[in-house]
Design an enzyme around this catalytic site. Structure first.
Site, PDB file in Angstrom:
ATOM      1  N   TYR A   1       9.137   3.102  26.578  1.00 22.81           N
ATOM      2  CA  TYR A   1       7.793   3.329  27.048  1.00 22.81           C
ATOM      3  C   TYR A   1       7.782   3.738  28.731  1.00 22.81           C
ATOM      4  O   TYR A   1       7.410   4.737  29.068  1.00 22.81           O
ATOM      5  CB  TYR A   1       6.745   2.598  26.966  1.00 22.81           C
TER       6      TYR A   1
ATOM      7  N   SER B   1       1.563   7.076  32.950  1.00 15.26           N
ATOM      8  CA  SER B   1       0.811   5.645  33.011  1.00 15.26           C
ATOM      9  C   SER B   1       1.594   4.964  34.239  1.00 15.26           C
ATOM     10  O   SER B   1       2.734   5.379  35.026  1.00 15.26           O
ATOM     11  CB  SER B   1       1.528   4.958  31.798  1.00 15.26           C
TER      12      SER B   1
HETATM   13  P1  NAD Z   1      -3.684   5.236  21.089  1.00 17.48           P
HETATM   14  O1  NAD Z   1      -2.540   4.596  20.441  1.00 17.48           O
HETATM   15  O2  NAD Z   1      -5.107   4.604  20.914  1.00 17.48           O
HETATM   16  O3  NAD Z   1      -3.716   6.573  20.653  1.00 17.48           O
HETATM   17  C1  NAD Z   1      -2.754   7.479  20.729  1.00 17.48           C
HETATM   18  C2  NAD Z   1      -3.074   8.613  19.623  1.00 17.48           C
HETATM   19  O4  NAD Z   1      -1.777   9.558  19.678  1.00 17.48           O
HETATM   20  C3  NAD Z   1      -3.116   7.958  18.152  1.00 17.48           C
HETATM   21  O5  NAD Z   1      -4.249   8.906  17.692  1.00 17.48           O
HETATM   22  C4  NAD Z   1      -1.857   8.235  17.420  1.00 17.48           C
HETATM   23  O6  NAD Z   1      -1.976   8.668  16.106  1.00 17.48           O
HETATM   24  C5  NAD Z   1      -1.257   9.681  18.428  1.00 17.48           C
HETATM   25  N1  NAD Z   1       0.191   9.812  18.117  1.00 17.48           N
HETATM   26  C6  NAD Z   1       0.886   8.646  18.496  1.00 17.48           C
HETATM   27  N2  NAD Z   1       2.242   9.200  17.901  1.00 17.48           N
HETATM   28  C7  NAD Z   1       2.085  10.564  17.814  1.00 17.48           C
HETATM   29  C8  NAD Z   1       2.939  11.505  17.288  1.00 17.48           C
HETATM   30  N3  NAD Z   1       4.186  11.338  17.309  1.00 17.48           N
HETATM   31  N4  NAD Z   1       2.457  12.856  17.091  1.00 17.48           N
HETATM   32  C9  NAD Z   1       1.267  13.043  17.007  1.00 17.48           C
HETATM   33  N5  NAD Z   1       0.258  12.184  17.324  1.00 17.48           N
HETATM   34  C10 NAD Z   1       0.801  10.754  17.594  1.00 17.48           C
HETATM   35  O7  NAD Z   1      -3.360   5.420  22.743  1.00 17.48           O
HETATM   36  P2  NAD Z   1      -4.204   5.223  23.851  1.00 17.48           P
HETATM   37  O8  NAD Z   1      -4.365   3.986  24.474  1.00 17.48           O
HETATM   38  O9  NAD Z   1      -5.450   6.277  23.691  1.00 17.48           O
HETATM   39  O10 NAD Z   1      -3.095   6.120  24.896  1.00 17.48           O
HETATM   40  C11 NAD Z   1      -3.013   7.374  24.943  1.00 17.48           C
HETATM   41  C12 NAD Z   1      -2.162   7.924  26.158  1.00 17.48           C
HETATM   42  O11 NAD Z   1      -2.587   7.158  27.553  1.00 17.48           O
HETATM   43  C13 NAD Z   1      -0.849   7.608  25.935  1.00 17.48           C
HETATM   44  O12 NAD Z   1      -0.014   8.623  26.697  1.00 17.48           O
HETATM   45  C14 NAD Z   1      -0.703   6.315  26.467  1.00 17.48           C
HETATM   46  O13 NAD Z   1       0.692   6.023  26.910  1.00 17.48           O
HETATM   47  C15 NAD Z   1      -1.511   6.658  27.835  1.00 17.48           C
HETATM   48  N6  NAD Z   1      -2.101   5.129  28.370  1.00 17.48           N
HETATM   49  C16 NAD Z   1      -2.890   4.444  27.977  1.00 17.48           C
HETATM   50  C17 NAD Z   1      -3.256   3.241  28.366  1.00 17.48           C
HETATM   51  C18 NAD Z   1      -4.186   2.269  27.932  1.00 17.48           C
HETATM   52  O14 NAD Z   1      -4.232   1.260  28.544  1.00 17.48           O
HETATM   53  N7  NAD Z   1      -4.585   2.466  26.948  1.00 17.48           N
HETATM   54  C19 NAD Z   1      -2.543   2.899  29.714  1.00 17.48           C
HETATM   55  C20 NAD Z   1      -1.734   3.856  30.249  1.00 17.48           C
HETATM   56  C21 NAD Z   1      -1.341   5.007  29.584  1.00 17.48           C
END
Ligand code: NAD
Length: 243
Positions: free
Chosen positions: A143, A130
């Site tokens: 985080y 991120s």
């Molecule tokens: P999200 O919350 O929409 O989806 C995350 C998924 O991971 C979910 O399906 C959840 O059930 C699963 N999950 C969470 N904890 C878990 C665990 N302990 N074991 C198994 N599964 C687990 O998140 P997102 O926004 O799609 O983010 C995905 C990745 O991208 C993450 O690493 C997040 O930090 C990173 N990210 C997202 C953004 C954003 O703006 N959405 C920005 C920067 C980084």
């Protein structure tokens, strides 16, 4: 046809960015295995091998790897969560749990694939970090630490796995995973690219990093944030005020 019949694992792919990554691999003809703690959404996914479990748990990761029936060409460590930080009393256990999901699971999953000889030749590992690995809002320590950790884990693993796998990370910025995103014009103007990111922006970068076109890239982090983290803002610029 580079990805046809290759095997991709995507963690946390029942929702959001991970789901988009899984679908991109399926579109390219790959075999996709997903591990996610969200059973309801995971079981609704079509054409993937779904394994239900919490990747923070060592025993779950071991059982998951034992369940695999073919070597892994691409490991996408996508799942992560945040549990806030110093200002809201994020506890020892909460802080630790986030590191288990965001840093320890990607490491341990890789060790398990190696030990079980399940890493295919010329494999690629992509860790989803991120921009918060490099910049912060207040109260985000759990985080941010996980994201800084996975960026460093990426270059360490790239060196250790030389000749076995390329390892890179992607640092998304603001990626809207809502089904019907709603953004203000100001939200968009905060990005030099003129818009908020989509899960597909990240999924296509994952495919690129896994492809032979990226064969000379390893140990690298690619920021995919529409330039948001490059925009320098002074007090009173663009109407921005700290007063
Ligand atoms: P999200 O919350 O929409 O989806 C995350 C998924 O991971 C979910 O399906 C959840 O059930 C699963 N999950 C969470 N904890 C878990 C665990 N302990 N074991 C198994 N599964 C687990 O998140 P997102 O926004 O799609 O983010 C995905 C990745 O991208 C993450 O690493 C997040 O930090 C990173 N990210 C997202 C953004 C954003 O703006 N959405 C920005 C920067 C980084």
């Amino acid at each position: 046809m580079e990805f046809a019949n290759k095997h991709a694992i995507v963690t946390g792919a029942a929702n959001g960015i991970g789901c988009s990554i899984a679908k991109a691999f399926l579109r390219e003809g790959a075999i996709v295995t997903v591990i996610d703690v969200d059973k309801t959404s995971g079981e609704k996914m079509q054409n993937v091998n779904f394994f239900h479990g919490d990747i923070a748990e060592k025993s779950v990761l071991e059982k998951f790897v034992c369940s695999l029936t073919q070597p892994v060409d691409y490991l996408i460590n996508n799942a992560c969560i945040g549990r806030r930080g110093l200002l809201s009393g994020c506890s020892y256990e909460d802080f630790e749990y986030v590191q288990r999901v965001g840093v320890i699971a990607p490491y341990y999953l890789t060790t398990q694939l190696l030990q079980n000889k399940l890493l295919a030749p010329n494999a690629a590992i992509v860790n989803i970090a991120s921009t918060r690995a490099f910049q912060s809002q207040p109260d985000t320590e759990s985080y941010s630490a996980a994201k800084g950790g996975i960026v460093a884990l990426t270059h360490a693993m790239a060196v250790s796995l030389a000749g076995l796998a390329r390892v890179n990370s992607i640092s998304p910025g603001w990626i809207d995973t809502a089904e019907t995103p709603k953004h203000s014009e100001a939200d968009k103007r905060q990005h030099p690219a003129g818009r908020i990111g989509t899960p597909a922006d990240i999924a296509e970068t994952v495919l690129y990093l896994c492809s032979s076109q990226a064969g000379f890239i390893t140990g690298e982090n690619i920021t995919v944030d529409g330039g948001m983290s490059k925009l320098m803002v002074y007090h009173a610029d663009y109407g921005w005020s700290l007063g």
